[in-house]
Design a protein around this motif. Structure first.
Motif, PDB file in Angstrom:
ATOM      1  N   SER A 242      18.882  -1.376  -8.457  1.00 35.22           N
ATOM      2  CA  SER A 242      17.402  -1.398  -8.607  1.00 35.22           C
ATOM      3  C   SER A 242      17.212  -2.316  -9.917  1.00 35.22           C
ATOM      4  O   SER A 242      18.019  -2.020 -10.969  1.00 35.22           O
ATOM      5  CB  SER A 242      16.799  -0.072  -8.476  1.00 35.22           C
ATOM      6  OG  SER A 242      17.152   0.908  -9.579  1.00 35.22           O
ATOM      7  N   TYR A 257      12.272  -2.857  -8.128  1.00 34.25           N
ATOM      8  CA  TYR A 257      12.615  -3.835  -7.318  1.00 34.25           C
ATOM      9  C   TYR A 257      14.124  -3.138  -6.748  1.00 34.25           C
ATOM     10  O   TYR A 257      14.980  -3.338  -7.508  1.00 34.25           O
ATOM     11  CB  TYR A 257      12.738  -5.295  -7.627  1.00 34.25           C
ATOM     12  CG  TYR A 257      13.275  -6.286  -6.341  1.00 34.25           C
ATOM     13  CD1 TYR A 257      12.577  -6.334  -5.371  1.00 34.25           C
ATOM     14  CD2 TYR A 257      14.300  -6.719  -6.556  1.00 34.25           C
ATOM     15  CE1 TYR A 257      12.868  -7.286  -4.543  1.00 34.25           C
ATOM     16  CE2 TYR A 257      14.757  -7.790  -5.781  1.00 34.25           C
ATOM     17  CZ  TYR A 257      13.813  -7.886  -4.571  1.00 34.25           C
ATOM     18  OH  TYR A 257      14.439  -8.887  -3.476  1.00 34.25           O
ATOM     19  N   ARG A 258      14.108  -2.650  -5.551  1.00 30.16           N
ATOM     20  CA  ARG A 258      15.383  -2.499  -5.082  1.00 30.16           C
ATOM     21  C   ARG A 258      16.129  -3.337  -4.138  1.00 30.16           C
ATOM     22  O   ARG A 258      15.613  -3.745  -3.251  1.00 30.16           O
ATOM     23  CB  ARG A 258      15.026  -0.944  -4.048  1.00 30.16           C
ATOM     24  CG  ARG A 258      16.408  -0.289  -3.439  1.00 30.16           C
ATOM     25  CD  ARG A 258      16.907   0.419  -4.630  1.00 30.16           C
ATOM     26  NE  ARG A 258      18.114   1.102  -3.926  1.00 30.16           N
ATOM     27  CZ  ARG A 258      19.091   2.058  -4.782  1.00 30.16           C
ATOM     28  NH1 ARG A 258      18.986   1.823  -6.059  1.00 30.16           N
ATOM     29  NH2 ARG A 258      20.047   2.620  -4.187  1.00 30.16           N
ATOM     30  N   ASP A 287      12.850  -4.228  -1.737  1.00 31.12           N
ATOM     31  CA  ASP A 287      11.672  -3.670  -1.415  1.00 31.12           C
ATOM     32  C   ASP A 287      11.221  -3.223  -3.067  1.00 31.12           C
ATOM     33  O   ASP A 287      11.653  -2.936  -3.809  1.00 31.12           O
ATOM     34  CB  ASP A 287      11.669  -2.416  -0.616  1.00 31.12           C
ATOM     35  CG  ASP A 287      12.154  -2.575   0.530  1.00 31.12           C
ATOM     36  OD1 ASP A 287      12.057  -3.749   1.180  1.00 31.12           O
ATOM     37  OD2 ASP A 287      12.521  -1.614   1.272  1.00 31.12           O
ATOM     38  N   SER A 289       9.891  -0.241  -4.611  1.00 33.27           N
ATOM     39  CA  SER A 289       9.889   1.110  -4.786  1.00 33.27           C
ATOM     40  C   SER A 289       8.911   2.102  -5.251  1.00 33.27           C
ATOM     41  O   SER A 289       8.828   2.949  -5.189  1.00 33.27           O
ATOM     42  CB  SER A 289      11.434   1.719  -4.583  1.00 33.27           C
ATOM     43  OG  SER A 289      12.014   1.343  -5.832  1.00 33.27           O
ATOM     44  N   GLN A 290       8.587   1.205  -6.472  1.00 33.90           N
ATOM     45  CA  GLN A 290       7.716   1.954  -7.519  1.00 33.90           C
ATOM     46  C   GLN A 290       6.999   1.190  -8.329  1.00 33.90           C
ATOM     47  O   GLN A 290       7.378  -0.227  -8.646  1.00 33.90           O
ATOM     48  CB  GLN A 290       8.429   2.871  -8.419  1.00 33.90           C
ATOM     49  CG  GLN A 290       7.611   3.768  -9.337  1.00 33.90           C
ATOM     50  CD  GLN A 290       8.490   4.743 -10.236  1.00 33.90           C
ATOM     51  OE1 GLN A 290       9.435   5.126 -10.201  1.00 33.90           O
ATOM     52  NE2 GLN A 290       7.808   5.246 -11.377  1.00 33.90           N
ATOM     53  N   GLY A 375       5.874  -0.962   0.932  1.00 42.16           N
ATOM     54  CA  GLY A 375       5.477   0.499   1.359  1.00 42.16           C
ATOM     55  C   GLY A 375       3.898   0.631   1.532  1.00 42.16           C
ATOM     56  O   GLY A 375       3.506   0.046   2.086  1.00 42.16           O
TER      57      GLY A 375
END
Length: 382
Positions: A242, A257-258, A287, A289-290, A375
């Protein structure tokens, strides 16, 4: 001879009954004043038979010293009541001291010539702990530390050589220094060697640390797992890491960013007198992810801002990585290999002094970043 095989007590599986054999899934190689200290994690076959895992791992770590690895293995086999079977060895641990003394080459050459040890066994460096002590750790999840190490390496899914054959290939290539994964112990080592490690909610355990970088066959420095990710990225490692990037609008925050897909390709080399610019084409997909940024994730324009920020972050991290290898005059990225392929005439002039010319190298990235999934986030990162 280093490559002679002490086979008196190391017998093939098909020549003995199971109750006559002692299996080993992991071997450790440590420094000894007169050569090597070799350790084997020996497992009772009954411990891995059947469908249910035995709660208390019935294994023991035997060790012995010798001028050669073979001699040490022979001494172990003399002290074990069963024939020792090494065809199931999956992991070979090398201590940090062995690696710093430049003896890694002896180990992987031994594996390649041995009829007893599989060529696909993974070689890994043990940091800040001897190989024999690390093998004594009771794995709270896998039961056997050998299985835990093997699963850690498989989970990484990164393009880093871990078998003797792969490392040998890197060694004989001109223009690339060896890089190997290293592991460490998280938590209290003494507690980890006791069966109570199965019963605590905060057990000692084995963890991936990053990459051990070599210069002229000797361990020179360690890269932690985040910095090591960029070595993997440039070499086409597909996923498993990530990227932490700061918010694109300047506010104090970050997003994650994953990376799920990577198509890295070496591009052209530009040469300006003694300066060399290596171009890489990166195509990353992944993706979010946070996120802790004031960004509307339903707005395509603001998604583009995130993608640009990821590209900027990767550029900065790669430059930091390059600065480290320049300072230490090593080439784990294989820039020399790229030069050899793209500009063979220039390589002929540089190879005798490589990797010293690395100090004049620059890396430029042509990166295309794609955010595939955001997400359930809404405006403002919530």
């Amino acid at each position: 001879m280093l490559f002679s095989v002490a086979a008196v007590f190391l017998a093939p599986l098909d020549k003995h009954e199971l109750n006559e054999l002692s299996f080993s899934f992991a071997m450790g190689v440590d420094h000894a004043d007169d050569g090597y200290e070799v350790s084997l994690q020996l497992i009772n076959p009954a411990a891995i038979a059947g469908k249910s895992q035995v709660p208390n791992s019935p294994y023991v770590v035997y060790k012995a010293t010798g001028k050669t690895i073979d001699t040490a293995l022979e001494r172990i086999s003399v002290n074990v009541s069963r024939y020792v079977h090494l065809k199931q060895v999956e992991v070979i641990l090398l201590s940090e001291k062995v690696a710093r003394e430049g003896k890694v080459k002896d180990v992987y050459d031994y594996v390649m010539h041995s009829a007893q040890i599989p060529l696909d066994a993974n070689l890994v460096i043990a940091r800040d702990v001897s190989a024999s002590e690390l093998l004594k750790i009771y794995s709270p999840i896998e039961g056997f530390s050998a299985f835990e190490i093997e699963n850690i390496l498989q989970k990484l899914g990164r393009d880093i050589p871990v078998t003797a054959t792969e490392i040998k290939v890197d060694e004989i290539k001109e223009g690339k220094d060896i890089a190997m994964p290293f592991i460490k112990v998280e938590g209290d080592l003494k507690s980890g060697k006791e069966k109570g490690n199965f019963e605590t909610t905060s057990p000692a355990h084995i963890a991936y640390g990053g990459l051990a970088l070599f210069k002229e066959d000797k361990l020179s420095l360690f890269l932690d797992y985040r910095d090591a990710a960029y070595v993997s990225m440039l070499q086409g490692g597909e996923s498993g890491y990530s990227i932490e990037a700061s918010c694109p609008k300047g506010e104090n925050g970050l997003f994650i960013y994953r990376v799920l897909g990577n198509q890295a390709r070496e591009g052209k080399i530009e040469t300006f007198e003694d300066k060399y610019i290596f171009h890489y084409n990166l195509r990353l997909s992944g993706d979010i992810s946070q996120i802790k940024c004031n960004v509307n994730l339903e707005n395509p324009h603001e998604i583009k801002l995130l993608e640009k920020q990821i590209e900027k972050t990767i550029q900065n991290q790669v430059q930091d990585l390059l600065a480290v290898v320049q300072e230490n005059e090593m080439d784990p990225l294989g820039l020399g290999l790229i030069m050899k392929e793209k500009n063979p005439e220039k390589w002929k002039k540089l190879k005798s002094d490589w990797p010293a010319p690395i100090k004049n190298a620059e890396i430029k990235l042509n990166a295309k970043i794609k955010v595939q999934n955001i997400g359930n986030f809404k405006e403002g990162g919530r």
